[in-house]
Design a protein around this motif. Structure first.
Motif, PDB file in Angstrom:
ATOM      1  N   LEU A 115       0.750  -2.085  -6.479  1.00  0.00           N
ATOM      2  CA  LEU A 115       1.055  -3.032  -5.407  1.00  0.00           C
ATOM      3  C   LEU A 115       1.267  -2.230  -4.131  1.00  0.00           C
ATOM      4  N   LEU A 116       0.515  -2.567  -3.094  1.00  0.00           N
ATOM      5  CA  LEU A 116       0.586  -1.767  -1.873  1.00  0.00           C
ATOM      6  C   LEU A 116       2.000  -1.726  -1.287  1.00  0.00           C
ATOM      7  N   GLU A 117       2.740  -2.818  -1.395  1.00  0.00           N
ATOM      8  CA  GLU A 117       4.086  -2.801  -0.807  1.00  0.00           C
ATOM      9  C   GLU A 117       5.060  -1.937  -1.597  1.00  0.00           C
ATOM     10  N   LYS A 118       4.664  -1.547  -2.812  1.00  0.00           N
ATOM     11  CA  LYS A 118       5.487  -0.602  -3.563  1.00  0.00           C
ATOM     12  C   LYS A 118       4.978   0.830  -3.399  1.00  0.00           C
ATOM     13  N   VAL A 119       3.659   0.984  -3.267  1.00  0.00           N
ATOM     14  CA  VAL A 119       3.092   2.321  -3.017  1.00  0.00           C
ATOM     15  C   VAL A 119       3.562   2.822  -1.654  1.00  0.00           C
ATOM     16  N   LYS A 120       3.641   1.933  -0.657  1.00  0.00           N
ATOM     17  CA  LYS A 120       4.052   2.261   0.703  1.00  0.00           C
ATOM     18  C   LYS A 120       3.272   3.460   1.275  1.00  0.00           C
ATOM     19  N   PRO A 121       1.928   3.327   1.344  1.00  0.00           N
ATOM     20  CA  PRO A 121       1.126   4.440   1.864  1.00  0.00           C
ATOM     21  C   PRO A 121       1.350   4.631   3.361  1.00  0.00           C
ATOM     22  N   ILE A 122       1.015   5.808   3.825  1.00  0.00           N
ATOM     23  CA  ILE A 122       1.150   6.144   5.248  1.00  0.00           C
ATOM     24  C   ILE A 122      -0.196   5.923   5.942  1.00  0.00           C
ATOM     25  N   SER A 148       6.466   2.194 -11.863  1.00  0.00           N
ATOM     26  CA  SER A 148       7.329   1.413 -10.970  1.00  0.00           C
ATOM     27  C   SER A 148       6.567   0.744  -9.822  1.00  0.00           C
ATOM     28  N   VAL A 149       5.309   1.170  -9.546  1.00  0.00           N
ATOM     29  CA  VAL A 149       4.548   0.542  -8.447  1.00  0.00           C
ATOM     30  C   VAL A 149       3.523  -0.473  -8.967  1.00  0.00           C
ATOM     31  N   LEU A 150       3.461  -0.660 -10.288  1.00  0.00           N
ATOM     32  CA  LEU A 150       2.443  -1.558 -10.849  1.00  0.00           C
ATOM     33  C   LEU A 150       2.906  -3.013 -10.852  1.00  0.00           C
TER      34      LEU A 150
END
Lengths: 190, 190
Positions: A155-162, A146-148
Motif C-alpha cells: 500500500l503506497l500510504e504505508k510504503v511512504k516513498p520519497i 507491515s506495508v501489505l
C-alpha cells in the motif's frame, strides 16, 4: 501562459531508487538513482541510468545483478547520503547504520530497513548520451509484511516513498489517495 | 520481516505521463504511460515504454516526435481516461475538452491545461520484452508561469503531479516538502 525553459532533464514525480551492488571484493555498495523506472510488464523489467564513473556501474557489469530498494520517508537522510559519496571511498552501510541483507536470487545486497526491494538480473545495457541504461529483469519483489494490504500488495500510504524534484533538488513525501486507475476517468466513457 | 511477492513490475513512485502524438492524418492523440522516466542528463532524454498495439506507438514511429505532458492533480480524471481508450476509436481531446497546443520544436500536440510539457524528438528505440522503449531527446521544456519559482524552475508543490501505484492501480497526490537533496544527508559526511 507557458514559458520555454530550454532542454532540461525534468520529470514529476521522479523516484528515489537506492541501487544495491557488490564490488569485486564482495563489499556491498548503495547509490541513489532518480533516472529510472519500470520499462516492461512482461517480463517485469526496470531501467536505471548510470554514468560510467559510478562505482555501481562496474559492480553491476561484473555481478550482472542489482537490487532496487525503495526508501520510506523516514530514511530520506540515508537515501540522500548514499547519492553524495562514492563507494570507492566509503562503506555506506557502515556509515549510515543500514543493515545489509543478501538478495535471494541475484548477487547483490539489499537494505533490510527499506520496505520494498526489487531483485534484478541484468538483461541488457543501452548507451544514451553520457549515461548507460541498465535493464534489469525483476526476478522477485520483497516487501515488509507491515506495508501489505489484504491482497498481499504494498500500500503506497504505508510504503511512504520519497519523490524527487529534479533541477530544484528537493525531496517530497507522498500525498493523499485520489482514486482508482482505469475507473476515476470513467465519466468520459459515457 | 519481508515477504516474497514474486516478479512484479512495481515501483514507487511511478509517474503519470500523458504522451501526445499526431497520427498520419494529423489527428492529435493522448495516452497515459507509467512506464517511463528520465534516462539521461546530457543530452536531456526521456524513456517511455509502449506496446506495439498502441496507436501512439505507430504515430511516434512516423512523426519521430512526441510530447510528455505532466497533469496536475485536478486533471486526474482526464489523465485516467486517456489511458483507458484507444485513439483509433476516440478523439480524446474532444471527449475530455482538453485544449490542443502544437509543440514548437517537434511534430506533436501538447495539452494547454497541464502545467509542464516536454517536447521530445525520437532518438532511438529498444525492445524490452513485450514493450518498446522510445528514447526521446528533450528539446524543450515548457511550464506555466504560475508554477515557476524565483529561479524560473517549476515548483513541485505548484505543479502538483500525480503519483501512480502499480498493481494496486491507484493514484495519489504529492506530499510535503521534506528537504534539499545533496544536503539533507550531510550529517553522515561528518
Amino acid at each position: 501562459m507557458k514559458k520555454s525553459l530550454g532542454p532540461k532533464s525534468l520529470i514529476y514525480p521522479a523516484p528515489v531508487l537506492v541501487v544495491g551492488s557488490y564490488d569485486s571484493s564482495g563489499r556491498p555498495n548503495l547509490m541513489t538513482a532518480a533516472w529510472g523506472g519500470i520499462c516492461c510488464s512482461n517480463p517485469p523489467s526496470i531501467t536505471i541510468s548510470l554514468r560510467e564513473n559510478r562505482y555501481t556501474f562496474h559492480n553491476i557489469m561484473k555481478t550482472k545483478g542489482f537490487t532496487v530498494n525503495i526508501p520510506s520517508e523516514e530514511y530520506v537522510e540515508e537515501a540522500d547520503y548514499v547519492g553524495m559519496v562514492s563507494g570507492k571511498d566509503e562503506d555506506k552501510f557502515q556509515v549510515t547504520g543500514l543493515t545489509e541483507e543478501k538478495a535471494e536470487f541475484v548477487d547483490a545486497p539489499s537494505v533490510k530497513e527499506f520496505p520494498v526491494v526489487l531483485e534484478c538480473r541484468l538483461s541488457d545495457t543501452h548507451e544514451v548520451g553520457v549515461h548507460t541504461q541498465f535493464i534489469g529483469t525483476i526476478v522477485d519483489v520483497k516487501a515488509e509484511e507491515s506495508v501489505l494490504d489484504q491482497n498481499g500488495l504494498p500500500l503506497l500510504e504505508k510504503v511512504k516513498p520519497i519523490i524527487y524534484a529534479p533541477e530544484s533538488y528537493t525531496y517530497y513525501g507522498t500525498g493523499r489517495l485520489m482514486g482508482a486507475a482505469f475507473s476515476i476517468g470513467d465519466k468520459f466513457t459515457k
